[in-house]
Write an enzyme that holds these catalytic residues in place. Structure first.
Site, PDB file in Angstrom:
ATOM      1  N   GLU A  84     -17.024 -57.414  24.970  1.00  0.00           N
ATOM      2  CA  GLU A  84     -16.884 -56.522  23.823  1.00  0.00           C
ATOM      3  C   GLU A  84     -17.688 -57.008  22.625  1.00  0.00           C
ATOM      4  O   GLU A  84     -17.206 -57.008  21.493  1.00  0.00           O
ATOM      5  CB  GLU A  84     -15.408 -56.361  23.440  1.00  0.00           C
ATOM      6  CG  GLU A  84     -14.575 -55.712  24.514  1.00  0.00           C
ATOM      7  CD  GLU A  84     -13.182 -55.315  24.088  1.00  0.00           C
ATOM      8  OE1 GLU A  84     -12.590 -56.017  23.247  1.00  0.00           O
ATOM      9  OE2 GLU A  84     -12.682 -54.294  24.597  1.00  0.00           O
ATOM     10  N   ASP A 128      -6.717 -52.414  30.626  1.00  0.00           N
ATOM     11  CA  ASP A 128      -6.384 -52.892  29.291  1.00  0.00           C
ATOM     12  C   ASP A 128      -5.008 -52.395  28.834  1.00  0.00           C
ATOM     13  O   ASP A 128      -4.929 -51.450  28.059  1.00  0.00           O
ATOM     14  CB  ASP A 128      -7.469 -52.396  28.310  1.00  0.00           C
ATOM     15  CG  ASP A 128      -7.377 -53.080  26.956  1.00  0.00           C
ATOM     16  OD1 ASP A 128      -6.626 -54.056  26.839  1.00  0.00           O
ATOM     17  OD2 ASP A 128      -8.075 -52.632  26.031  1.00  0.00           O
ATOM     18  N   GLU A 130       0.199 -51.843  21.688  1.00  0.00           N
ATOM     19  CA  GLU A 130      -1.077 -51.247  21.282  1.00  0.00           C
ATOM     20  C   GLU A 130      -1.276 -49.815  21.807  1.00  0.00           C
ATOM     21  O   GLU A 130      -1.524 -48.895  21.042  1.00  0.00           O
ATOM     22  CB  GLU A 130      -2.215 -52.143  21.760  1.00  0.00           C
ATOM     23  CG  GLU A 130      -3.584 -51.558  21.483  1.00  0.00           C
ATOM     24  CD  GLU A 130      -4.710 -52.451  21.945  1.00  0.00           C
ATOM     25  OE1 GLU A 130      -4.454 -53.592  22.370  1.00  0.00           O
ATOM     26  OE2 GLU A 130      -5.869 -51.987  21.895  1.00  0.00           O
TER      27      GLU A 130
HETATM   28  C1  BDP Z   1      -8.182 -54.460  23.461  1.00  0.00           C
HETATM   29  C2  BDP Z   1      -7.980 -54.363  21.992  1.00  0.00           C
HETATM   30  C3  BDP Z   1      -8.947 -55.167  21.197  1.00  0.00           C
HETATM   31  C4  BDP Z   1      -8.935 -56.582  21.706  1.00  0.00           C
HETATM   32  C5  BDP Z   1      -9.236 -56.592  23.180  1.00  0.00           C
HETATM   33  C6  BDP Z   1      -9.033 -57.963  23.789  1.00  0.00           C
HETATM   34  O1  BDP Z   1      -8.103 -53.001  21.643  1.00  0.00           O
HETATM   35  O2  BDP Z   1      -8.568 -55.099  19.857  1.00  0.00           O
HETATM   36  O3  BDP Z   1      -9.858 -57.363  21.025  1.00  0.00           O
HETATM   37  O4  BDP Z   1      -8.350 -55.759  23.880  1.00  0.00           O
HETATM   38  O5  BDP Z   1      -7.994 -58.147  24.402  1.00  0.00           O
HETATM   39  O6  BDP Z   1      -7.015 -54.000  24.041  1.00  0.00           O
HETATM   40  O7  BDP Z   1      -9.879 -58.831  23.665  1.00  0.00           O
END
Ligand code: BDP
Length: 717
Positions: A284, A363, A391
């Site tokens: 990411e 996720d 989340e």
């Molecule tokens: C996602 C979140 C993000 C996190 C990412 C993670 O939206 O904010 O940075 O996972 O776990 O679920 O690294």
């Protein structure tokens, strides 16, 4: 009652219960120092007993032999207790385990180490605070040594995916100076047997490494240490360059290696028992070893070697995927990413690296198949990442009790080599692959709000996370009942227990019903806050969270035969089930298969997929519509403040579930062109009051897309 003491309120029991209570009048804490967990245990026992019984027991540290004749509570380590002449019948204990007996004259609370003794003290207090004074004697040990929480706190005081206000650890790019909440948090964590915490966001800012912040980190560790909670930190992979001024952060470069060794030395000077480093790399947009064509193992081992001399560990996240590549290609699948990245590296990680794996391959969705990576890492230590912060699951504005969801993964048998390999009971205990290190990391994200998580009822998830990390087979309803008695008791009124149980146990299935069924995932927006309904963002996003819905059908074909081959990442017996549309359980149907909307569930005997969508969305919304009235029946049985605050959220949830219901149902009606057999979907809703038709003071009306986000295409802002 503002929730700040959570389940550690120690409310006084009623006289009719206390009459039968047998609580020794003195406590002997065999502590080693005044900041040790056993010292803490003595004070906590005194405080708890005073609260529960109204009488303050004496507390001494002078040794077992000095006890008075009337029986005492003795708390200490096996070693200290043996030295003092006790401990004869205590079985062998694992690290952090404890022996607990209320059977003899004395209450014995004896830990394998000081932390275990403190856990035992909390066990005793939990028992008596629930009015339970029976005689028991047993030893208990943790399922795994790593039982950590993660906080995604930023140095500026905001919290990524935090729903309860600002950080209790940071503000204005430095650590806070008032550590009251930090200490209180450590107390809560310790009571649920959490032994480590990573205090900053996985998307890490290197300014945590300034001398001032390292000193602050030392203070935080000092505040949490008496509670047996060790502190760790997340690191940014590019720190040597972005913060240290080197011209590279290549993990194999000597200057980079030396830089991390030096920083690590400074960290351990301030925090000699630092729990470890947590690393999110090459994911990411975060920097990582892939920038230099090094492997993820090269990246993890860089840190592992830096902390090795100090006995530290590295939690290296498996949440690695490239958000820029073409996951929009039919054959590309983000669910494959973790196994694709890690499978061939199993022999390459150092012993003190633990790969931290989210429960599912995508996720934190409302339902996922378990991550197949748990079956691949035979040599590398692993831990499961769960998310207490809701989340994708209503962000604490919706009541969603999570243990039943977590249990779908913990209880899953991956059948490695055709043998029983249940994720919680066998893989994460280290049995299947004969591992020493393994465990759990829960992303919690508490904030400064008095309730910690923004909602009183959401705290049952934190409580249960700790209990499950200790015993992954702990019963969801039983944990809830303990939590309820401790949080809302004392009360011999079964209504409180039954109502909270009935709402909580119904809540995850209801949320799944109104947000995303049959394994299609939570149909929130994907690139934004992950909160409200936005199914079309999933049909057209580059992030690989796909429904693959079109006019004919829905679901992601992950079979080896026709799809992304993700089913083939599971061991053979499991792969055979997921490969076969008829064998795949309905609740994961759309996770693994693309089927026409007219596909019938339950082996052809059930409703069609589209009709199930409609029915489930209505059923889910109907379930939560009963919550406010269920709760209102407890009026007078719960203190006014918490009664009102919970009611407010439940009323909101009931309304927002209708927004979800209509948005998703109408979106798929539009997409499939197939009407609801019961004629509910797509009709005008004459009883609705549109916000834009109300008298608006300080709000304005704005047009909004997509159409399903608001009736009449308009919202007020
Ligand atoms: C996602 C979140 C993000 C996190 C990412 C993670 O939206 O904010 O940075 O996972 O776990 O679920 O690294």
């Amino acid at each position: 009652e503002d929730g700040r003491n959570a389940w550690l309120r120690y409310a006084q029991l009623p006289d009719n219960v206390l009459r039968h209570a047998r609580v020794p009048k003195s406590i002997i804490a065999l502590n080693s120092t005044e900041t040790s967990p056993v010292f803490t245990a003595g004070l906590e026992l005194q405080k708890g007993i005073r609260g529960v019984t109204g009488k303050t027991p004496d507390l001494t540290h002078e040794g077992y032999n000095n006890r008075n004749g009337s029986g005492s509570i003795v708390v200490g380590t096996v070693e200290a207790y043996t030295e003092a002449g006790g401990a004869s019948q205590i079985p062998e204990l694992d690290e952090d385990g404890f022996w607990f007996s209320t059977e003899g004259d004395n209450v014995e609370i004896v830990g394998q180490n000081e932390r275990g003794a403190l856990y035992g003290a909390f066990e005793y207090l939990s028992m008596i605070a629930q009015g339970n004074f029976t005689g028991v004697a047993y030893a208990t040990n943790p399922s795994a040594p790593i039982r950590w929480v993660n906080q995604w706190d930023n140095l500026d005081g905001t919290i990524e995916r935090g729903y309860a206000g600002l950080s209790i650890f940071f503000e204005n790019n430095v650590t806070v100076s008032n550590l009251t909440r930090v200490t209180e948090y450590a107390r809560l964590l310790s009571s649920i047997r959490i032994n480590g915490i990573v205090i900053n966001n996985v998307n890490a800012n290197p300014i945590l490494l300034t001398p001032e912040n390292l000193a602050g980190l030392g203070n935080i560790a000092d505040a949490m240490r008496p509670w047996g909670v060790k502190v760790g930190i997340s690191l940014n992979f590019a720190s040597p360059q972005d913060f240290g001024g080197l011209d590279t952060f290549d993990p194999l470069d000597q200057s980079v290696i030396a830089w991390w060794a030096d920083i690590t030395k400074k960290v351990y000077e301030k925090v000699p028992d630092m729990a470890g480093y947590l690393i999110k790399a090459s994911s990411e947009g975060q920097p990582g070893p892939l920038t230099y064509n090094r492997t993820l193992a090269d990246g993890a081992n860089l840190f592992a070697r830096a902390v090795q001399p100090y006995g530290g560990i590295v939690m290296f996240r498996a949440f690695v995927y490239d958000h820029t590549i073409a996951y929009d290609n039919w054959y590309n699948d983000r669910a494959n990413a973790a196994v694709d990245f890690f499978r061939d590296l199993d022999a390459d990680f150092d012993d003190n690296v633990v790969v931290q794996i989210k429960y599912g391959p995508i996720d934190f969705q409302v339902r996922e198949a378990p991550s197949p990576l748990f079956a691949h890492l035979r040599h590398t230590a692993t831990a499961m990442e769960l998310q207490v912060a809701q989340e994708y699951l209503g962000q604490q504005c919706h009541l969603v009790y999570l243990p039943p969801l977590w249990r779908t993964v913990l209880d899953f048998d991956l059948r490695v080599d055709g043998q029983q390999s249940i994720i919680g009971a066998d893989i994460l205990t280290g049995k299947t692959f004969n591992k020493k290190l393994s465990g759990y990391a829960g992303v919690v994200n508490v904030g400064r709000n008095a309730t910690w998580l923004g909602s009183h009822l959401a705290m049952s998830n934190l409580y249960a996370f700790g209990r499950l990390a200790w015993d992954p087979a702990a019963d969801s309803a039983a944990m809830l009942r303990d939590w309820t008695r401790l949080t809302f008791g004392p009360s011999d009124d079964e209504a409180v227990l039954n109502t909270i149980e009935s709402m909580s146990m119904a809540s995850w299935p209801a949320y799944e019903n109104y947000t995303g069924n049959l394994g299609v995932q939570t149909l929130t927006d994907i690139t934004g806050p992950h909160y409200g309904p936005n199914p079309q963002s999933q049909d057209h996003n580059g992030w690989g969270q796909w429904t693959r819905a079109d006019g004919e059908g829905i679901g992601m074909d992950r079979t080896v035969r026709n799809g992304t081959a993700n089913a083939g990442q599971y061991p053979a017996e499991v792969a055979a089930v997921f490969e076969d549309v008829a064998a795949t359980p309905d609740d994961l149907l759309l996770w693994f298969h693309h089927v026409p909307y007219t596909h019938r569930l339950r082996g052809g005997e059930g409703p069609t997929v589209i009709q199930h969508f409609y029915d489930a969305h209505y059923a889910g919304a109907e379930t939560v519509a009963t919550f406010p009235a269920q709760w209102a029946a407890l009026r007078g049985k719960i203190d006014a403040q918490r009664y009102e605050e919970v009611l407010f959220r439940l009323v909101y949830q009931a309304g927002h579930a209708i927004v979800w219901r209509d948005a998703i149902s109408e979106f798929y009606l539009n997409m499939s062109g197939i009407a609801d057999e019961r004629g509910r979907v797509g009709r005008p809703h004459p009883w609705r009051v549109e916000a834009e038709d109300m008298e608006l003071d300080g709000y304005r009306v704005t047009a909004v897309t997509p159409f399903e986000a608001a009736s009449g295409l308009r919202i007020v802002q």
